[in-house]
Design a protein around this motif. Structure first.
Motif, PDB file in Angstrom:
ATOM      1  N   ASN A 199       0.831  -1.209   0.000  1.00  0.00           N
ATOM      2  CA  ASN A 199       0.000   0.000   0.000  1.00  0.00           C
ATOM      3  C   ASN A 199       0.862   1.255   0.000  1.00  0.00           C
ATOM      4  O   ASN A 199       0.512   2.257  -0.646  1.00  0.00           O
ATOM      5  CB  ASN A 199      -0.923  -0.004   1.213  1.00  0.00           C
ATOM      6  N   PHE A 202       2.077   1.722  -3.517  1.00  0.00           N
ATOM      7  CA  PHE A 202       1.005   2.234  -4.369  1.00  0.00           C
ATOM      8  C   PHE A 202       0.737   3.713  -4.088  1.00  0.00           C
ATOM      9  O   PHE A 202       0.465   4.492  -5.011  1.00  0.00           O
ATOM     10  CB  PHE A 202      -0.276   1.434  -4.142  1.00  0.00           C
ATOM     11  N   ARG A 206       0.698   7.075  -6.909  1.00  0.00           N
ATOM     12  CA  ARG A 206      -0.662   7.494  -7.278  1.00  0.00           C
ATOM     13  C   ARG A 206      -0.681   8.635  -8.299  1.00  0.00           C
ATOM     14  O   ARG A 206      -1.640   8.786  -9.047  1.00  0.00           O
ATOM     15  CB  ARG A 206      -1.424   7.912  -6.020  1.00  0.00           C
ATOM     16  N   THR A 210      -2.946   4.442 -11.792  1.00  0.00           N
ATOM     17  CA  THR A 210      -4.250   4.260 -11.161  1.00  0.00           C
ATOM     18  C   THR A 210      -4.055   3.833  -9.705  1.00  0.00           C
ATOM     19  O   THR A 210      -3.307   2.905  -9.437  1.00  0.00           O
ATOM     20  CB  THR A 210      -5.046   3.180 -11.905  1.00  0.00           C
ATOM     21  N   TYR A 212      -4.340   1.992  -6.343  1.00  0.00           N
ATOM     22  CA  TYR A 212      -4.830   0.725  -5.820  1.00  0.00           C
ATOM     23  C   TYR A 212      -4.476   0.634  -4.341  1.00  0.00           C
ATOM     24  O   TYR A 212      -3.487   1.211  -3.894  1.00  0.00           O
ATOM     25  CB  TYR A 212      -4.202  -0.468  -6.554  1.00  0.00           C
ATOM     26  N   GLN A 213      -5.280  -0.094  -3.615  1.00  0.00           N
ATOM     27  CA  GLN A 213      -4.994  -0.293  -2.201  1.00  0.00           C
ATOM     28  C   GLN A 213      -5.556  -1.634  -1.754  1.00  0.00           C
ATOM     29  O   GLN A 213      -6.704  -1.959  -2.041  1.00  0.00           O
ATOM     30  CB  GLN A 213      -5.594   0.815  -1.335  1.00  0.00           C
TER      31      GLN A 213
END
Length: 263
Positions: A199, A202, A206, A210, A212-213
């Motif tokens: 996470n 990601f 960002r 795109t 995402y988590q």
């Protein structure tokens, strides 16, 4: 399973009884050897559970009540299963029946909800403690403490019978957790830590990709064989989905069979 072992042992007993080359003494010895070889793993597993629970001495009111009701019965059934009378009257089903009756009675007695007072009087009396609430981030952990435990404990109907506990926090929020025993949660904890890293990666990307988590939750090992898992509301276990699918397929097969019989 045990049913398969009992059937196997019954076949072996019939084979030994029909062997005319063996003397009665030899037949008894062969029966005893086969009984030990086939049912010894079962006896060892039951004895290990007894040693880990009743043998160490009951502590909570719930454990004491269980020992009073089943302690002598389990010891007698285990003794009969470990040292059966291997003569002409030997019947594996009769040897196993006392333990089977105990297990059946325990399944009927099992409840989905228990009072925390019967499981742990000490936790039920805990109030306004300085113990940090588990499963929170580093910043929140020092500010939110455990104020009390909910009196009702929910028992889930899976293999190890995990318990749902609800902790009342000093923030006024109820924090539910799943307590699991007989299971090492360190690997689960590492997986959640890995998802935290994913996470974070990601989050840094960002602006160019795109977002995402991965939805994760807290896992708190309390030792090598127990731990807490943060309760996540609004989820459905995979086994529940599989069971529903199997029930639908079984119902559809019954409908087709009924339609074919009526045609």
């Amino acid at each position: 399973g045990i049913a398969r072992r009992v059937v196997q042992l019954k076949d072996e007993a019939e084979r030994v009884a029909g062997n005319e080359t063996l003397t009665p003494t030899e037949k008894r010895q062969v029966l005893r050897d086969k009984h030990v070889a086939i049912l010894q793993p079962v006896c060892s597993a039951i004895r290990a559970v007894v040693d880990a629970t009743m043998a160490k001495g009951a502590e909570s009111p719930h454990e004491k009540a269980f020992c009073r009701q089943y302690g002598k019965k389990i010891s007698a059934a285990l003794a009969a299963l470990s040292e059966p009378k291997c003569d002409d009257t030997y019947d594996p089903e009769k040897v196993w029946r006392p333990m089977e009756n105990i297990l059946s009675a325990m399944r009927k007695r099992s409840r989905r909800r228990l009072d925390l007072q019967s499981l742990s009087p000490r936790l039920s009396r805990l109030e306004q403690s300085a113990i940090p609430m588990p499963g929170l981030s580093t910043g929140e952990r020092h500010n939110i403490t455990i104020q009390s435990f909910a009196r009702e404990v929910l028992i889930l109907p899976s293999k190890t019978k995990p318990k749902k506990l609800v902790l009342q926090g000093s923030d006024g929020i109820r924090h539910p957790f799943l307590f699991k025993g007989l299971e090492d949660l360190h690997l689960d904890e590492r997986m959640m830590q890995f998802l935290d890293i994913v996470n974070s990666t990601f989050a840094k990307a960002r602006r160019t990709a795109t977002p995402y988590q991965a939805r994760n939750y807290s896992v708190i090992p309390l030792g090598a064989q127990s731990g807490l898992i943060q309760w996540v509301d609004g989820t459905v276990p995979l086994f529940t989905l599989y069971r529903r699918w199997a029930q639908r397929n079984a119902a559809r097969a019954d409908d087709l069979a009924a339609a074919a019989a009526a045609a």
